[in-house]
Design an enzyme around this catalytic site. Sequence first.
Site, PDB file in Angstrom:
ATOM      1  N   CYS A 130      72.905  14.975  61.977  1.00 44.62           N
ATOM      2  CA  CYS A 130      72.511  15.923  63.032  1.00 44.62           C
ATOM      3  C   CYS A 130      73.261  15.654  64.340  1.00 44.62           C
ATOM      4  O   CYS A 130      73.747  16.584  64.989  1.00 44.62           O
ATOM      5  CB  CYS A 130      71.011  15.873  63.265  1.00 44.62           C
ATOM      6  N   HIS A 243      68.043  17.125  70.042  1.00 47.71           N
ATOM      7  CA  HIS A 243      68.877  15.973  70.381  1.00 47.71           C
ATOM      8  C   HIS A 243      69.742  16.324  71.589  1.00 47.71           C
ATOM      9  O   HIS A 243      70.251  17.445  71.691  1.00 47.71           O
ATOM     10  CB  HIS A 243      69.813  15.631  69.221  1.00 47.71           C
TER      11      HIS A 243
HETATM   12  C1  2RA Z   1      67.959  10.558  63.053  1.00 47.81           C
HETATM   13  N1  2RA Z   1      70.213  11.366  62.612  1.00 47.81           N
HETATM   14  O1  2RA Z   1      67.990  11.228  64.083  1.00 47.81           O
HETATM   15  C2  2RA Z   1      69.103  10.600  62.055  1.00 47.81           C
HETATM   16  C3  2RA Z   1      68.674  11.173  60.734  1.00 47.81           C
HETATM   17  N2  2RA Z   1      68.262  12.526  60.858  1.00 47.81           N
HETATM   18  O2  2RA Z   1      67.012   9.810  62.750  1.00 47.81           O
END
Ligand code: 2RA
Length: 340
Positions: A130, A243
């Site tokens: 991601c 994120h």
């Molecule tokens: C996380 N990128 O954010 C890793 C797995 N999705 O935990």
Amino acid sequence: MGYKVAVVGATGNVGREMLNILAERQFPVDEICALASRKSLGSEVSFGDKTLKTKDLDTFDFTGWDIALFAVGSDATKIYAPKAAKAGCVVIDNSSLYRYDADVPLIVPEVNADAITGYTKKNIIANPNCSTAQMVVALKPLHDRARIKRVVVSTYQSVSGAGKAGIDELWDQTKSIYNPVDNKPPTKFTKQIAFNVIPHIDVFMEDGSTKEEWKMVVETKKIVDKDIKVTATCVRVPVFVGHAESINIEFEEFLDEDEAREILREAPGVMVIDKREDGGYVTPTECVGDFATFISRIRQDGTIENGLNLWCVSDNLRKGAALNAVQIAETLGQRCLKKG
Ligand code: 2RA
């Protein structure tokens, strides 16, 4: 004529988003099947205005099915993805199992759609991590204009990246801060995540980086350009979904911040929200449910000759996982699996 599509891991966060996005984007589905482990057998999941009952992955026959979107961990993928691929069903896998396999294309359609034709080697296509997906959507148009030498990225990753358990842990800890009687020790994360940040995602590697940081380095090289140097620090933050990343870029030649902003405004999958005023930028809570990779805080980095800083935010369950997987399916259908 549409496609027969299976979603594997349909009861998880990403699996549910895959079903939502297949419906939202009106992917041409003739038949859809929600697959899950035996313990989730018969669970109900939504597909647009329909309700699907999950079927047993373990006994499912993929013969005659066109595409399987996998949203399960590497262990289950190792068992069922080859089974589906061998039955002639193209696997689009969200786990990390096949991302680094030279015979499996790792695809972000806005960045390297042409590489999708390599799926025929194993009948498998890999979805990136991601934190990588949103970053390469921003890097690619800038790299095409002024060739990137080096990227320094710090991530601020939401707890949903760690699955439902991550969401539950933040929720429970936050409540227990106000009601100590509920206080439970951290389980999903190594330290308290409520009102805290943790500079550790996945396991530690020999060189002191974490595997999450290693993924961003290796995947960016595979997707964008093997010569780009990347160094990452991946941090878990008390945010449920979305994120965020602070990205510093060094180019081979000077790229003016205004030109960079215009390039990004025109870039596929990008939404620029960038005003030098209160609120003139995007935050994770504002990106949830959106398809875009948002870019803010575009500005020169005067400490190096050809430097630029920017802020990148995206819904990690969407562009970071389910949306990118559905976009791969769309690209596959348009370029390789034409129907009727
Ligand atoms: C996380 N990128 O954010 C890793 C797995 N999705 O935990």
